[in-house]
Design a protein around this motif. Structure first.
Motif, PDB file in Angstrom:
ATOM      1  N   ARG A  45      -2.368 -26.959  -8.826  1.00  0.00           N
ATOM      2  CA  ARG A  45      -1.820 -26.599  -7.673  1.00  0.00           C
ATOM      3  C   ARG A  45      -2.472 -27.701  -6.466  1.00  0.00           C
ATOM      4  NH1 ARG A  45      -1.183 -20.957  -5.035  1.00  0.00           N
ATOM      5  NH2 ARG A  45      -1.388 -20.391  -7.404  1.00  0.00           N
ATOM      6  N   ARG A  52       6.679 -28.636  -2.869  1.00  0.00           N
ATOM      7  CA  ARG A  52       6.699 -28.965  -4.349  1.00  0.00           C
ATOM      8  C   ARG A  52       5.753 -27.752  -5.178  1.00  0.00           C
ATOM      9  NH1 ARG A  52       9.363 -33.401  -5.440  1.00  0.00           N
ATOM     10  NH2 ARG A  52       8.324 -34.030  -7.384  1.00  0.00           N
ATOM     11  N   THR A  53       6.041 -27.796  -6.444  1.00  0.00           N
ATOM     12  CA  THR A  53       5.422 -26.961  -7.251  1.00  0.00           C
ATOM     13  C   THR A  53       5.411 -27.242  -8.556  1.00  0.00           C
ATOM     14  OG1 THR A  53       4.705 -24.677  -7.967  1.00  0.00           O
ATOM     15  CG2 THR A  53       7.226 -25.263  -7.876  1.00  0.00           C
ATOM     16  N   ASP A 112      10.791 -29.989  -6.974  1.00  0.00           N
ATOM     17  CA  ASP A 112      10.684 -29.699  -5.655  1.00  0.00           C
ATOM     18  C   ASP A 112      11.406 -28.060  -5.608  1.00  0.00           C
ATOM     19  OD1 ASP A 112      13.135 -29.031  -3.307  1.00  0.00           O
ATOM     20  OD2 ASP A 112      11.709 -30.715  -2.621  1.00  0.00           O
ATOM     21  N   ARG A 113      10.675 -27.465  -4.854  1.00  0.00           N
ATOM     22  CA  ARG A 113      10.791 -25.995  -5.030  1.00  0.00           C
ATOM     23  C   ARG A 113      12.332 -25.449  -4.512  1.00  0.00           C
ATOM     24  NH1 ARG A 113       6.871 -22.316  -4.442  1.00  0.00           N
ATOM     25  NH2 ARG A 113       4.756 -23.198  -4.152  1.00  0.00           N
ATOM     26  N   GLU A 114      12.965 -25.949  -3.463  1.00  0.00           N
ATOM     27  CA  GLU A 114      14.200 -25.612  -3.257  1.00  0.00           C
ATOM     28  C   GLU A 114      15.090 -26.106  -3.932  1.00  0.00           C
ATOM     29  OE1 GLU A 114      15.298 -26.320   0.704  1.00  0.00           O
ATOM     30  OE2 GLU A 114      13.272 -25.443   1.574  1.00  0.00           O
ATOM     31  N   MET A 117      14.990 -23.996  -7.575  1.00  0.00           N
ATOM     32  CA  MET A 117      15.633 -22.756  -7.284  1.00  0.00           C
ATOM     33  C   MET A 117      17.069 -22.769  -6.983  1.00  0.00           C
ATOM     34  SD  MET A 117      13.206 -20.714  -7.947  1.00  0.00           S
ATOM     35  CE  MET A 117      14.175 -19.193  -7.507  1.00  0.00           C
TER      36      MET A 117
END
Length: 124
Positions: A45, A52-53, A112-114, A117
Motif C-alpha cells: 500500500r 491506484r491500488t 488504476d482504481r476507476e 472498476m
C-alpha cells in the motif's frame, strides 16, 4: 530484506472444517492464503500512488504444518519486489515456537482504481 509481521489466532471459523476445505479443526489453507494476501496488500500500500491500488493475481503457498484452534501464527511479509506493474511479496508463516507453518509468494498487480472498476461493471 525488511519484513512486516501480522499476528493471527486461529478461531473455529478459520478451520478447514468450517471453510469446507477439509474435515479437521485446524487452520484452513484458504484462510491462510487470505491472511498472506492481506499482509501483501498492506505491505504494498505505501508504494502505490493515489488513484491506484493493487489486486491479487497469483499465490504460491506451501502449507506444511497444522495449527489448532487457539493457536497463534505470525505472517511475515517482505517488502515487495517490483517489475513496474506487478509487485511480488515473499511470505513466511510461523508458529509461536518459530516453526514454519507455510511459505511462498503473493503477486499483486498495480491498477488504476476507476479503470479497473469500470471494467468490472460492464454487462455483456
Amino acid at each position: 530484506m525488511p519484513m512486516r509481521t501480522f499476528q493471527h489466532t486461529v478461531t473455529p471459523a478459520d478451520t478447514a472444517l468450517a471453510l469446507g476445505s477439509g474435515d479437521l479443526e485446524v487452520l484452513a489453507t484458504p484462510r491462510l492464503i487470505t491472511w498472506c494476501e492481506s499482509a501483501a496488500f498492506e505491505v504494498c500500500r505505501p508504494q502505490i500512488d493515489e488513484g491506484r491500488t493493487t489486486v491479487g493475481t497469483f499465490v504460491k503457498l506451501e502449507h506444511v504444518k497444522g495449527s489448532p484452534v487457539g493457536g497463534a501464527v505470525t505472517v511475515s511479509c517482505a517488502e515487495p519486489i517490483s517489475d513496474g506493474r506487478r509487485l511480488v511479496c515473499f511470505v513466511t508463516v510461523t508458529d509461536p515456537d518459530g516453526e514454519t507453518v507455510a511459505s511462498g509468494e503473493v503477486h499483486r498487480a498495480v491498477v488504476d482504481r476507476e479503470r479497473f472498476m469500470s471494467k468490472c461493471h460492464r454487462v455483456a
